[in-house]
Structure formats: structure tokens, C-alpha cells
Design a protein around this motif. Structure first.
Motif, PDB file in Angstrom:
ATOM      1  N   PHE A  50       5.824  13.666  43.558  1.00 52.61           N
ATOM      2  CA  PHE A  50       6.097  12.990  42.304  1.00 52.61           C
ATOM      3  C   PHE A  50       6.079  14.006  41.169  1.00 52.61           C
ATOM      4  CE2 PHE A  50       4.298   9.667  44.989  1.00 52.61           C
ATOM      5  CZ  PHE A  50       5.243   8.663  44.827  1.00 52.61           C
ATOM      6  N   ILE A  51       6.967  13.835  40.217  1.00 45.26           N
ATOM      7  CA  ILE A  51       7.014  14.701  39.045  1.00 45.26           C
ATOM      8  C   ILE A  51       6.858  13.818  37.819  1.00 45.26           C
ATOM      9  CG2 ILE A  51       8.374  16.315  37.677  1.00 45.26           C
ATOM     10  CD1 ILE A  51       9.353  15.936  41.215  1.00 45.26           C
ATOM     11  N   HIS A  52       5.761  13.995  37.117  1.00 43.95           N
ATOM     12  CA  HIS A  52       5.516  13.246  35.880  1.00 43.95           C
ATOM     13  C   HIS A  52       6.364  13.869  34.778  1.00 43.95           C
ATOM     14  CE1 HIS A  52       3.352  11.517  32.468  1.00 43.95           C
ATOM     15  NE2 HIS A  52       3.001  10.570  33.324  1.00 43.95           N
ATOM     16  N   GLU A  53       6.778  13.064  33.820  1.00 44.66           N
ATOM     17  CA  GLU A  53       7.639  13.573  32.749  1.00 44.66           C
ATOM     18  C   GLU A  53       6.994  14.739  31.991  1.00 44.66           C
ATOM     19  OE1 GLU A  53       6.556  10.487  29.154  1.00 44.66           O
ATOM     20  OE2 GLU A  53       8.441  10.249  30.215  1.00 44.66           O
ATOM     21  N   SER A  54       5.675  14.781  31.906  1.00 47.68           N
ATOM     22  CA  SER A  54       5.010  15.898  31.225  1.00 47.68           C
ATOM     23  C   SER A  54       5.069  17.187  32.050  1.00 47.68           C
ATOM     24  CB  SER A  54       3.551  15.551  30.912  1.00 47.68           C
ATOM     25  OG  SER A  54       2.821  15.370  32.106  1.00 47.68           O
ATOM     26  N   GLU A  55       5.398  17.083  33.337  1.00 46.99           N
ATOM     27  CA  GLU A  55       5.486  18.251  34.217  1.00 46.99           C
ATOM     28  C   GLU A  55       6.892  18.822  34.294  1.00 46.99           C
ATOM     29  OE1 GLU A  55       4.148  16.584  37.865  1.00 46.99           O
ATOM     30  OE2 GLU A  55       2.050  16.568  37.261  1.00 46.99           O
ATOM     31  N   PHE A  56       7.854  18.194  33.621  1.00 45.55           N
ATOM     32  CA  PHE A  56       9.225  18.691  33.619  1.00 45.55           C
ATOM     33  C   PHE A  56       9.747  18.657  32.192  1.00 45.55           C
ATOM     34  CE2 PHE A  56      13.886  18.030  34.272  1.00 45.55           C
ATOM     35  CZ  PHE A  56      14.158  19.285  34.786  1.00 45.55           C
ATOM     36  N   GLN A  57       9.655  19.793  31.524  1.00 43.77           N
ATOM     37  CA  GLN A  57      10.073  19.935  30.135  1.00 43.77           C
ATOM     38  C   GLN A  57      11.040  21.119  30.016  1.00 43.77           C
ATOM     39  OE1 GLN A  57       9.088  17.810  27.632  1.00 43.77           O
ATOM     40  NE2 GLN A  57       8.093  16.642  29.245  1.00 43.77           N
ATOM     41  N   PRO A  58      12.272  20.981  30.500  1.00 40.17           N
ATOM     42  CA  PRO A  58      13.185  22.122  30.542  1.00 40.17           C
ATOM     43  C   PRO A  58      13.611  22.655  29.178  1.00 40.17           C
ATOM     44  CG  PRO A  58      14.333  20.118  31.124  1.00 40.17           C
ATOM     45  CD  PRO A  58      12.882  19.775  31.036  1.00 40.17           C
ATOM     46  N   GLU A  59      13.525  21.839  28.133  1.00 40.64           N
ATOM     47  CA  GLU A  59      13.893  22.341  26.812  1.00 40.64           C
ATOM     48  C   GLU A  59      12.840  23.300  26.250  1.00 40.64           C
ATOM     49  OE1 GLU A  59      16.705  19.399  24.483  1.00 40.64           O
ATOM     50  OE2 GLU A  59      14.764  18.471  24.901  1.00 40.64           O
TER      51      GLU A  59
ATOM     52  N   ASN B  75      10.366  24.888  28.487  1.00 34.38           N
ATOM     53  CA  ASN B  75       9.846  25.767  29.527  1.00 34.38           C
ATOM     54  C   ASN B  75      11.000  26.401  30.299  1.00 34.38           C
ATOM     55  OD1 ASN B  75       8.791  26.717  32.057  1.00 34.38           O
ATOM     56  ND2 ASN B  75       6.968  25.471  31.715  1.00 34.38           N
ATOM     57  N   ILE B  76      11.127  27.709  30.196  1.00 33.17           N
ATOM     58  CA  ILE B  76      12.245  28.404  30.836  1.00 33.17           C
ATOM     59  C   ILE B  76      12.189  28.281  32.360  1.00 33.17           C
ATOM     60  CG2 ILE B  76      11.138  30.662  30.892  1.00 33.17           C
ATOM     61  CD1 ILE B  76      14.884  29.990  30.196  1.00 33.17           C
ATOM     62  N   ASP B  77      11.001  28.208  32.948  1.00 30.15           N
ATOM     63  CA  ASP B  77      10.897  28.037  34.399  1.00 30.15           C
ATOM     64  C   ASP B  77      11.493  26.701  34.836  1.00 30.15           C
ATOM     65  OD1 ASP B  77       9.671  30.517  34.767  1.00 30.15           O
ATOM     66  OD2 ASP B  77       7.665  29.667  34.499  1.00 30.15           O
ATOM     67  N   HIS B  78      11.255  25.667  34.051  1.00 28.02           N
ATOM     68  CA  HIS B  78      11.833  24.358  34.355  1.00 28.02           C
ATOM     69  C   HIS B  78      13.349  24.394  34.174  1.00 28.02           C
ATOM     70  CE1 HIS B  78       7.775  22.262  33.220  1.00 28.02           C
ATOM     71  NE2 HIS B  78       7.661  23.098  34.249  1.00 28.02           N
ATOM     72  N   ALA B  79      13.806  25.078  33.135  1.00 27.50           N
ATOM     73  CA  ALA B  79      15.247  25.198  32.903  1.00 27.50           C
ATOM     74  C   ALA B  79      15.921  25.958  34.049  1.00 27.50           C
ATOM     75  CB  ALA B  79      15.515  25.894  31.573  1.00 27.50           C
ATOM     76  N   MET B  80      15.224  26.929  34.600  1.00 25.42           N
ATOM     77  CA  MET B  80      15.801  27.703  35.693  1.00 25.42           C
ATOM     78  C   MET B  80      15.931  26.875  36.970  1.00 25.42           C
ATOM     79  SD  MET B  80      16.790  30.381  34.285  1.00 25.42           S
ATOM     80  CE  MET B  80      17.363  31.295  35.698  1.00 25.42           C
ATOM     81  N   LEU B  81      15.148  25.809  37.125  1.00 20.23           N
ATOM     82  CA  LEU B  81      15.359  24.875  38.238  1.00 20.23           C
ATOM     83  C   LEU B  81      16.752  24.251  38.141  1.00 20.23           C
ATOM     84  CD1 LEU B  81      11.973  22.901  38.325  1.00 20.23           C
ATOM     85  CD2 LEU B  81      12.777  24.571  40.001  1.00 20.23           C
ATOM     86  N   ILE B  82      17.147  23.936  36.922  1.00 25.35           N
ATOM     87  CA  ILE B  82      18.481  23.375  36.685  1.00 25.35           C
ATOM     88  C   ILE B  82      19.549  24.402  37.023  1.00 25.35           C
ATOM     89  CG2 ILE B  82      20.039  22.455  34.926  1.00 25.35           C
ATOM     90  CD1 ILE B  82      17.458  21.486  33.441  1.00 25.35           C
ATOM     91  N   VAL B  83      19.333  25.644  36.573  1.00 22.98           N
ATOM     92  CA  VAL B  83      20.293  26.718  36.859  1.00 22.98           C
ATOM     93  C   VAL B  83      20.445  26.905  38.363  1.00 22.98           C
ATOM     94  CG1 VAL B  83      20.723  29.204  36.651  1.00 22.98           C
ATOM     95  CG2 VAL B  83      19.888  27.916  34.678  1.00 22.98           C
ATOM     96  N   ASP B  84      19.343  26.974  39.078  1.00 18.81           N
ATOM     97  CA  ASP B  84      19.389  27.161  40.531  1.00 18.81           C
ATOM     98  C   ASP B  84      20.167  26.038  41.210  1.00 18.81           C
ATOM     99  OD1 ASP B  84      17.901  29.475  40.271  1.00 18.81           O
ATOM    100  OD2 ASP B  84      15.996  28.518  40.820  1.00 18.81           O
ATOM    101  N   ARG B  85      19.917  24.802  40.796  1.00 20.31           N
ATOM    102  CA  ARG B  85      20.614  23.661  41.412  1.00 20.31           C
ATOM    103  C   ARG B  85      22.109  23.720  41.119  1.00 20.31           C
ATOM    104  NH1 ARG B  85      19.677  18.882  44.445  1.00 20.31           N
ATOM    105  NH2 ARG B  85      17.635  19.829  44.478  1.00 20.31           N
TER     106      ARG B  85
END
Length: 107
Positions: free
Chosen positions: A30-39, A41-51
Motif C-alpha cells: 500500500f502507498i499512502h498519499e503522504s508517501e508519494f509526493q513526486p512534485e 521529491n525527485i526520487d518519487h518523480a524518477m519512479l514516473i520517469v522509469d515507468r
């Protein structure tokens, strides 16, 4: 939150589990909304890039706060925000195309 939810569901493939969290079937967690802040956190944004790269998009940085995925480009106050905005452009464009296909089937 609407932008982040659209990216999480349409690009990352996460399923909405509750109003404040998603479920990632690939990771089995499970991913809580507070654990995914791509705007923010660059690490979260890079998950989008990888996908998106895995889906065949080419990621290109054009300056400090502008990125492109193929022909979908966006800017932001930071690199993470630009990535998120460009990803949302992809979601929005595909939503328009999906609606067009739906109307073609209905008419």
C-alpha cells in the motif's frame, strides 16, 4: 491531489484502495498519499520517469526546470515538478483520445 492520483493510477498502474492510498500490485504494498509526493521529491518523480521509459517514452531534460517525454513537454519550479507536469500532460492527452474513441463507438 487529482494530478498525482491520475499519474499514480494511469502511469504507475496503482489501484485506488481507499480515498487516501493506492495499492501497488507489482510490489504488493500500500502507498499512502503522504508517501508519494513526486512534485516535491525527485526520487518519487524518477519512479514516473522509469515507468514512462519502460513504456517507450524518451526522457529529456531541457534546462533546469523543463523536461520532455517525446513530444510532451512541461516546466515547473523544480525538476521534480516539471517531471510531474509533463507526465500529467501525457495522462490528459490520452484521456482526450480515450473520450474520442468512446464517442466513435457510441455514434
Amino acid at each position: 491531489m487529482m494530478k498525482i492520483d491520475a499519474i499514480a493510477r494511469r502511469i504507475l498502474g496503482w489501484k485506488l484502495n481507499r480515498w487516501d492510498r493506492w495499492y501497488d500490485y507489482e510490489q504488493g504494498k500500500f502507498i499512502h498519499e503522504s508517501e508519494f509526493q513526486p512534485e516535491q521529491n525527485i526520487d518519487h518523480a524518477m519512479l514516473i520517469v522509469d515507468r514512462l521509459e519502460g513504456l517507450g517514452f524518451t526522457y529529456e531534460i531541457k534546462g533546469l526546470s523543463k523536461v520532455c517525454f517525446n513530444d510532451f513537454c512541461a516546466t515547473g519550479e523544480s525538476l521534480a515538478q516539471a517531471i510531474t507536469n509533463a507526465a500529467y500532460e501525457i495522462v490528459e492527452q490520452n484521456s482526450v483520445m480515450d473520450r474520442t474513441r468512446l464517442w466513435q463507438k457510441l455514434c
